[in-house]
Design an enzyme around this catalytic site. Structure first.
Site, short mmCIF file in Angstrom:
data_model
loop_
_atom_site.label_atom_id
_atom_site.label_comp_id
_atom_site.label_asym_id
_atom_site.label_seq_id
_atom_site.Cartn_x
_atom_site.Cartn_y
_atom_site.Cartn_z
N GLU A 58 0.85 -1.19 0.00
CA GLU A 58 0.00 0.00 0.00
C GLU A 58 0.89 1.24 0.00
O GLU A 58 1.86 1.32 0.75
CB GLU A 58 -0.91 0.04 1.24
CG GLU A 58 -1.75 1.33 1.29
CD GLU A 58 -2.72 1.42 2.47
OE1 GLU A 58 -2.66 0.57 3.38
OE2 GLU A 58 -3.53 2.36 2.47
N ASN A 116 -4.48 5.09 -2.17
CA ASN A 116 -5.68 5.60 -1.50
C ASN A 116 -6.32 6.71 -2.32
O ASN A 116 -5.65 7.67 -2.70
CB ASN A 116 -5.32 6.15 -0.11
CG ASN A 116 -4.96 5.05 0.86
OD1 ASN A 116 -5.83 4.34 1.37
ND2 ASN A 116 -3.66 4.87 1.09
N GLU A 148 -7.86 2.05 -2.95
CA GLU A 148 -8.53 1.93 -1.66
C GLU A 148 -9.38 3.16 -1.44
O GLU A 148 -8.92 4.28 -1.62
CB GLU A 148 -7.48 1.81 -0.53
CG GLU A 148 -6.66 0.55 -0.65
CD GLU A 148 -5.83 0.25 0.60
OE1 GLU A 148 -5.90 1.00 1.59
OE2 GLU A 148 -5.09 -0.76 0.56
N ASP A 178 -11.87 0.34 2.39
CA ASP A 178 -10.89 0.54 3.46
C ASP A 178 -11.59 0.73 4.81
O ASP A 178 -12.73 1.18 4.85
CB ASP A 178 -10.08 1.81 3.13
CG ASP A 178 -8.71 1.82 3.80
OD1 ASP A 178 -8.45 0.95 4.64
OD2 ASP A 178 -7.92 2.72 3.46
N GLU A 235 -5.72 -5.16 8.57
CA GLU A 235 -4.67 -4.17 8.84
C GLU A 235 -4.39 -4.09 10.33
O GLU A 235 -5.20 -4.52 11.15
CB GLU A 235 -5.04 -2.81 8.25
CG GLU A 235 -6.36 -2.24 8.69
CD GLU A 235 -6.64 -0.86 8.06
OE1 GLU A 235 -6.30 -0.64 6.90
OE2 GLU A 235 -7.22 -0.03 8.77
#
Ligand code: C2E
Ligand code: CA
Ligand code: CA
Ligand code: CA
Length: 278
Positions: A58, A116, A148, A178, A235
């Site tokens: 990420e 993101n 995301e 997310d 996560e």
């Protein structure tokens, strides 16, 4: 106190700086930083729970501030959103992620990169096409990027958001919900948007083995992901116990300090090698 020290260390000597902690950055300073391209992605691995392998990362924004050092996004994302500058940041993150992808590929490493996206960007007509056009121009196939969707408010312009997200998904990009289980990252969104991945918020993950309630919510999120055919990512995996629990529960991927902290593009291969050796 040990954990706190680790956390501070992860952001570099800079985080010690009062300014970085209090986040008193002015509009002028932020605009200048965007112009000088002081923002850059750090990359954090997502490891396959089945065998510990790493094929995805990420991209997380950092500000390499000339005085304050490496500043984490908590100190600038909301401000950028408020100033209507988040698009510019997203774009710089996308460009640098594409560059990192190509640099790793040249060394024989292929990572799928998650970027993101802000919902306010997705309200713009044609936004998806800009991304699609850019990555195609870079010669990077759609299976190598995931987006995301992070949000703190409800989607105000759902039709345009949906159009953009559907365009990306139809082109073969991954779409990840997310912080699942918090705020607006909810069942309603899952039903409307063609996601390919569900990311379980770290409040349901870190230390889950200690709490029966948390374990139950984790199990039902994983069950939901499985039934909807989505891949699952947990996560905030901080310990061997978190890792073992998620593996036993059949989660797909884990992301967290236990495997590696977010790293610069140059440091990522080394961090992955250290993880794989253990
Ligand atoms: P997020 O997307 O949920 O990203 C995960 C956050 O959890 C990251 O914080 C990461 O460093 C942190 N994290 C990873 N592993 C662990 C762990 O084991 N324990 C704990 N306690 N934390 C862990 P970071 O990098 O500070 O980013 C914070 C948030 O800022 C992100 O949350 C995301 O919402 C936002 N953000 C970051 N980069 C971007 C960006 O390029 N664009 C947009 N729109 N938002 C971004
Ligand atoms: Ca994220
Ligand atoms: Ca998250
Ligand atoms: Ca988040």
């Amino acid at each position: 106190p040990d954990k706190l020290r680790q956390l501070i260390a992860s952001y570099g000597p800079v985080a010690e700086s009062q300014r970085a902690r209090r986040a008193v950055f002015s509009e002028d300073e932020i605009r200048a930083a965007l112009e000088r391209r002081e923002f850059l992605p750090y990359f954090q691995p997502k490891a396959r729970l089945a065998d510990g392998g790493i094929d995805s990362v990420e991209a997380l924004a950092r500000w390499r501030h000339p005085q304050a050092g490496v500043v984490a996004p908590g100190a600038f994302i909301d401000k950028l959103e408020g100033l209507g500058l988040i698009d510019e940041l997203t774009w710089q993150m996308l460009e640098q992620s594409a560059a990192a992808w190509k640099a790793w590929a040249a060394q024989g490493m292929e990572f799928r990169i998650s970027v993101n996206l802000s919902l306010s960007s997705l309200e713009q007509p044609g936004y998806a096409d800009r991304i699609i056009f850019y990555l195609a121009e870079q010669g990077i196939g759609s299976r190598h990027f995931v987006f995301e969707i992070t949000e703190s408010t409800a989607m105000t312009d759902l039709p345009h958001c949906l159009e953009n997200l559907t365009r990306l998904r139809m082109k073969g990009y991954g779409l990840s919900i997310d912080d699942f289980g918090t705020g607006y990252s909810s069942l309603q969104q899952l039903a409307q948007i063609p996601f390919s991945e569900l990311k379980i918020d770290r409040s349901f993950v870190t230390g889950a083995c200690a709490s029966e309630t948390t374990r139950t919510m984790l199990a039902s999120s994983l069950d939901l992901a499985g039934r909807l055919g989505l891949s699952s990512v947990a996560e905030g995996v901080e310990t061997r116990q978190d890792w073992a629990l998620l593996k036993r529960m059949g989660c797909g991927y884990a992301q967290g300090y236990f495997m590696a902290r977010p790293q610069s593009a140059a440091d990522l291969p080394g961090a992955i090698a250290r993880w794989t050796e253990t």
